[in-house]
Design an enzyme around this catalytic site. Structure first.
Site, PDB file in Angstrom:
ATOM      1  N   GLY A  46       0.830  -1.192   0.000  1.00 46.63           N
ATOM      2  CA  GLY A  46       0.000   0.000   0.000  1.00 46.63           C
ATOM      3  C   GLY A  46       0.868   1.246   0.000  1.00 46.63           C
ATOM      4  N   GLN A  51       2.815  10.041   1.201  1.00 49.13           N
ATOM      5  CA  GLN A  51       4.110   9.375   1.322  1.00 49.13           C
ATOM      6  C   GLN A  51       5.047   9.726   0.161  1.00 49.13           C
ATOM      7  OE1 GLN A  51       2.120   5.365   2.185  1.00 49.13           O
ATOM      8  NE2 GLN A  51       4.082   5.226   3.269  1.00 49.13           N
ATOM      9  N   CYS A  94       5.614   0.086   7.458  1.00 53.43           N
ATOM     10  CA  CYS A  94       5.268   1.236   6.623  1.00 53.43           C
ATOM     11  C   CYS A  94       6.473   1.617   5.781  1.00 53.43           C
ATOM     12  CB  CYS A  94       4.850   2.399   7.521  1.00 53.43           C
ATOM     13  SG  CYS A  94       4.371   3.884   6.639  1.00 53.43           S
ATOM     14  N   LEU A  95       6.219   1.927   4.505  1.00 52.22           N
ATOM     15  CA  LEU A  95       7.317   2.330   3.616  1.00 52.22           C
ATOM     16  C   LEU A  95       7.962   3.634   4.082  1.00 52.22           C
ATOM     17  CD1 LEU A  95       5.758   1.423   0.148  1.00 52.22           C
ATOM     18  CD2 LEU A  95       7.420   0.111   1.492  1.00 52.22           C
ATOM     19  N   HIS A 136      -4.867   1.391   7.190  1.00 47.46           N
ATOM     20  CA  HIS A 136      -3.529   1.969   7.360  1.00 47.46           C
ATOM     21  C   HIS A 136      -3.331   3.117   6.362  1.00 47.46           C
ATOM     22  CE1 HIS A 136       0.997   1.441   7.948  1.00 47.46           C
ATOM     23  NE2 HIS A 136       0.942   2.133   6.819  1.00 47.46           N
ATOM     24  N   GLU A 137      -3.706   2.883   5.104  1.00 53.45           N
ATOM     25  CA  GLU A 137      -3.506   3.910   4.066  1.00 53.45           C
ATOM     26  C   GLU A 137      -4.450   5.097   4.255  1.00 53.45           C
ATOM     27  OE1 GLU A 137      -0.813   3.719   2.497  1.00 53.45           O
ATOM     28  OE2 GLU A 137      -0.428   1.622   2.970  1.00 53.45           O
ATOM     29  N   HIS A 140      -3.038   7.423   6.687  1.00 52.14           N
ATOM     30  CA  HIS A 140      -2.052   8.336   6.081  1.00 52.14           C
ATOM     31  C   HIS A 140      -2.742   9.579   5.531  1.00 52.14           C
ATOM     32  CE1 HIS A 140       1.894   6.501   6.183  1.00 52.14           C
ATOM     33  NE2 HIS A 140       1.417   5.334   5.752  1.00 52.14           N
TER      34      HIS A 140
END
Length: 173
Positions: A46, A51, A94-95, A136-137, A140
């Site tokens: 994701g 991000q 997380c990225l 989660h996304e 963000h």
């Protein structure tokens, strides 16, 4: 398609709520293509627009595992319209917070409504990893990170590690 750099926590852009997308333009479609390419390259399941430094309500995700065929999804202006009372715990990463993982409790199932790239309104019931990922996304997009669910000591520890990672990367650049 362009691979975009992924912001690393702490970056103030990761804590800002995103604005809705007004219209699906060529620019929005190009951003979605770039985000999918960046997500797969990372590799991740994701990625949210903030991000990659874009404060718009767009996310991409694909929770399929090989040998299943990929299922790339682009969700524009997503909103959770229902969530289960039942919860599940998943070890999230997380990225934007590389190599850090922690257990997060979220609703086990959610129903999400969003705008697709063709302008149609979509709605889907997500369970399992898909439910965790979409929540989660969406977090963000609201300026929230998975570490915000952790206690202050663990959150501070991870933040210090990310500050060191950013310093180390800056020195070697």
């Amino acid at each position: 398609m362009t691979l975009r750099p992924i912001l690393i926590h702490p970056d103030p852009r990761l804590k800002k709520p995103c604005t809705p997308v007004d219209a699906i333009t060529d620019e929005v479609r190009a951003l979605a293509d770039d985000m999918l390419a960046t997500m797969y390259d990372a590799p991740g399941i994701g990625l949210a627009a903030p991000q990659v430094g874009v404060l718009k309500r767009i996310l991409t995700m694909d929770c399929m595992k090989a040998p299943e065929p990929p299922r790339p999804m682009v969700l524009i202006n997503p909103e959770i319209v229902w969530k289960s009372a039942e919860t599940s715990v998943y070890e999230e990463g997380c990225l934007s917070i590389p190599d850090q993982y922690a257990e997060v409790t979220r609703p086990a199932e959610v129903r999400v409504r969003w705008l697709a790239l063709d302008g149609s309104v979509q709605e889907e019931h997500f369970t399992g990893l898909w439910a965790t990922c979409v929540q989660h996304e969406i977090d963000h997009l609201d300026g929230r990170l998975f570490i915000d669910y952790l206690g202050p000591i663990k959150r501070q520890l991870i933040t210090r590690k990310m500050e060191k990672l950013k310093r180390d990367r800056a020195r070697s650049a």
